[in-house]
Design a protein around this motif. Structure first.
Motif, PDB file in Angstrom:
ATOM      1  N   VAL A 196      -9.866   0.292 -10.310  1.00 43.45           N
ATOM      2  CA  VAL A 196      -9.659   0.041 -11.730  1.00 43.45           C
ATOM      3  C   VAL A 196     -10.975   0.289 -12.450  1.00 43.45           C
ATOM      4  N   VAL A 197     -10.945   1.133 -13.474  1.00 44.51           N
ATOM      5  CA  VAL A 197     -12.132   1.416 -14.282  1.00 44.51           C
ATOM      6  C   VAL A 197     -12.007   0.676 -15.607  1.00 44.51           C
ATOM      7  N   GLN A 198     -13.112   0.119 -16.081  1.00 40.73           N
ATOM      8  CA  GLN A 198     -13.107  -0.573 -17.366  1.00 40.73           C
ATOM      9  C   GLN A 198     -14.261  -0.111 -18.248  1.00 40.73           C
ATOM     10  N   LEU A 199     -13.951   0.023 -19.528  1.00 35.57           N
ATOM     11  CA  LEU A 199     -14.968   0.306 -20.538  1.00 35.57           C
ATOM     12  C   LEU A 199     -15.154  -0.968 -21.346  1.00 35.57           C
ATOM     13  N   ARG A 200     -16.337  -1.539 -21.248  1.00 37.77           N
ATOM     14  CA  ARG A 200     -16.646  -2.774 -21.965  1.00 37.77           C
ATOM     15  C   ARG A 200     -17.680  -2.472 -23.038  1.00 37.77           C
ATOM     16  N   VAL A 201     -17.368  -2.873 -24.263  1.00 40.69           N
ATOM     17  CA  VAL A 201     -18.244  -2.585 -25.398  1.00 40.69           C
ATOM     18  C   VAL A 201     -18.576  -3.880 -26.125  1.00 40.69           C
ATOM     19  N   ASN A 202     -19.868  -4.084 -26.361  1.00 40.00           N
ATOM     20  CA  ASN A 202     -20.341  -5.256 -27.093  1.00 40.00           C
ATOM     21  C   ASN A 202     -20.997  -4.830 -28.401  1.00 40.00           C
ATOM     22  N   TYR A 205     -16.276  -0.625 -12.744  1.00 42.94           N
ATOM     23  CA  TYR A 205     -15.014  -0.557 -11.995  1.00 42.94           C
ATOM     24  C   TYR A 205     -14.891  -1.703 -11.002  1.00 42.94           C
ATOM     25  N   TYR A 206     -13.664  -1.917 -10.583  1.00 42.26           N
ATOM     26  CA  TYR A 206     -13.344  -2.806  -9.469  1.00 42.26           C
ATOM     27  C   TYR A 206     -12.865  -1.936  -8.317  1.00 42.26           C
ATOM     28  N   ILE A 207     -13.343  -2.200  -7.126  1.00 38.90           N
ATOM     29  CA  ILE A 207     -12.876  -1.458  -5.963  1.00 38.90           C
ATOM     30  C   ILE A 207     -11.428  -1.805  -5.648  1.00 38.90           C
ATOM     31  N   VAL A 208     -11.047  -3.047  -5.941  1.00 43.68           N
ATOM     32  CA  VAL A 208      -9.660  -3.476  -5.765  1.00 43.68           C
ATOM     33  C   VAL A 208      -9.128  -3.974  -7.104  1.00 43.68           C
ATOM     34  N   ASN A 209      -7.983  -3.470  -7.510  1.00 41.18           N
ATOM     35  CA  ASN A 209      -7.342  -3.923  -8.734  1.00 41.18           C
ATOM     36  C   ASN A 209      -7.226  -5.449  -8.715  1.00 41.18           C
ATOM     37  N   PRO A 210      -7.787  -6.136  -9.730  1.00 42.53           N
ATOM     38  CA  PRO A 210      -7.732  -7.602  -9.751  1.00 42.53           C
ATOM     39  C   PRO A 210      -6.322  -8.166  -9.578  1.00 42.53           C
ATOM     40  N   LYS A 211      -5.318  -7.406  -9.986  1.00 43.12           N
ATOM     41  CA  LYS A 211      -3.934  -7.871  -9.842  1.00 43.12           C
ATOM     42  C   LYS A 211      -3.451  -7.826  -8.390  1.00 43.12           C
ATOM     43  N   ALA A 212      -4.192  -7.095  -7.541  1.00 40.41           N
ATOM     44  CA  ALA A 212      -3.788  -6.966  -6.136  1.00 40.41           C
ATOM     45  C   ALA A 212      -4.644  -7.819  -5.202  1.00 40.41           C
ATOM     46  N   VAL A 213      -5.714  -8.398  -5.730  1.00 39.38           N
ATOM     47  CA  VAL A 213      -6.661  -9.146  -4.889  1.00 39.38           C
ATOM     48  C   VAL A 213      -5.985 -10.291  -4.138  1.00 39.38           C
TER      49      VAL A 213
END
Length: 368
Positions: free
Chosen positions: A263-269, A335-343
């Motif tokens: 899972v890739v995430q774009l975080r903007v502050n 990114y997360y190596i494992v989708n948080p929903k599957a952890v």
């Protein structure tokens, strides 16, 4: 002298039959050290907790029918090698790659002591070990290595097709592609899988022939040295009257992440007057499953959702935030190596590698 030659011959035989890196360390200490920390070395269920967690869910797991062995433990015919994953010999003896619909297949040379390698300027060379004496044995000269011969003529090691035996694609029993890496990245000699994931780093490749640099054998990727790959991602910025856009340019010849668990995430502050405000996180995934719902890879028949940033794509993300002079926009792509929903389903809640958010690239944009 006879005793010395006997010891050398025994050592050579042992080297030819072993699949660990112990023998390689003698002449390739830096490369061996990098390799020991790589996911190639840790590819088996004994060293990769995430791979084991997925395998434990597979129906064939209870029967001990390890279906991932072809790539994860290619030397598994020997009991010891089953726990060692991929070895130096695993890759350096691939003579060719056969293309198949379900998954490709590595073809190994089968010749003991014959290793393939690549070095620009030596594309037509084969280095065979030779020992010659002159002056009635007083002057002895050697060519090559007593441990192995080197064949520099294999085209697959220059265009990275050697990687496509395992990293091209994988279909399950439903003829559905669980994961795919576009083969465009394994055609060009100048830019390919090897030049990106095995960039040149300082240090000699061998103690026998000193060089200033060698190819990184830790295999930069999601698990190891991701900072080496950040140059293949560029950020862009466009400011409008009441909003702004962040552009993420994936310069790789494949999806930003190819594994279905990623899972890739774009975080903007938004930072104003030393106060930081987190804007909406953008998530990029490719979810596989069946009947519109996520499933384990061997059950999947369709792509349920695909927002992953594609090869060579420039993805624009709009933020409805009015900026003024003095503001700062902090951009973080990770990114997360494992989708948080599957952890939780994989029972990996306590595994740092599975749950940690890893930063691939970050940048501060100052508004004037």
């Amino acid at each position: 002298m006879k005793v010395l030659l006997y010891i050398l011959s025994i050592t050579t035989i042992l080297f030819a039959s072993t699949h660990d890196t112990a023998a390689c360390k003698k002449c390739h200490p830096l490369i061996a050290q990098e390799f020991e920390n790589s996911m190639h070395k840790k590819s088996s269920i004994y060293d990769d907790k995430i791979h084991k967690a997925v395998w434990d869910k597979h129906p064939a797991s209870a029967k001990g029918n390890y279906k991932c062995a072809k790539c994860h433990t290619p030397n598994a015919k020997e009991a010891k090698a089953q726990k060692e994953g991929i070895s130096c010999i695993s890759c350096h003896t691939i003579s060719n790659v056969e293309k198949h619909a379900q998954s490709n297949k590595n073809i190994y040379s089968g010749e003991k002591k014959k290793f393939y390698s690549a070095e620009i300027g030596r594309e037509n060379e084969k280095v065979i070990y030779k020992k010659e004496s002159s002056l009635f044995g007083m002057n002895v000269t050697t060519t090559g290595s007593a441990y192995h011969d080197l064949d520099y003529t294999n085209e697959n090691f220059y265009n990275a097709n050697v990687c496509m035996g395992c990293h091209s694609h994988k279909q399950n029993s439903h003829e559905f592609s669980v994961c795919t890496t576009e083969e465009e990245g394994a055609k060009d000699k100048k830019t390919n899988c090897i030049t990106c994931h095995m960039p040149k780093v300082d240090g000699s490749a061998t103690t026998v022939r000193i060089s200033k640099q060698h190819s990184f054998h830790g295999f930069a990727g999601a698990h190891t040295k991701p900072q080496m790959l950040k140059k293949y991602v560029e950020f862009g910025f466009e400011k409008n009257s009441n909003s702004f856009e962040i552009i993420v340019h994936n310069k790789a010849p494949h999806n930003l992440m190819t594994h279905p668990l990623r899972v890739v995430q774009l975080r903007v502050n938004h930072i104003r007057d030393a106060k930081s405000t987190a804007l909406k996180t953008q998530t990029f995934v490719k979810v596989i499953g069946t009947e519109g719902k996520p499933s384990m890879p061997w059950l999947a028949t369709e792509v349920v959702k695909d927002t992953m940033i594609k090869a060579n794509e420039k993805r624009k993300v709009k933020y409805d935030k009015k900026l003024k002079s003095g503001d700062t926009v902090e951009v973080i792509l990770g990114y997360y190596i494992v989708n948080p929903k599957a952890v939780e389903k994989l029972n990996l809640q306590d595994d740092k590698a599975a749950t940690e958010f890893k930063i691939l690239k970050s940048q501060n944009i100052n508004i004037e």
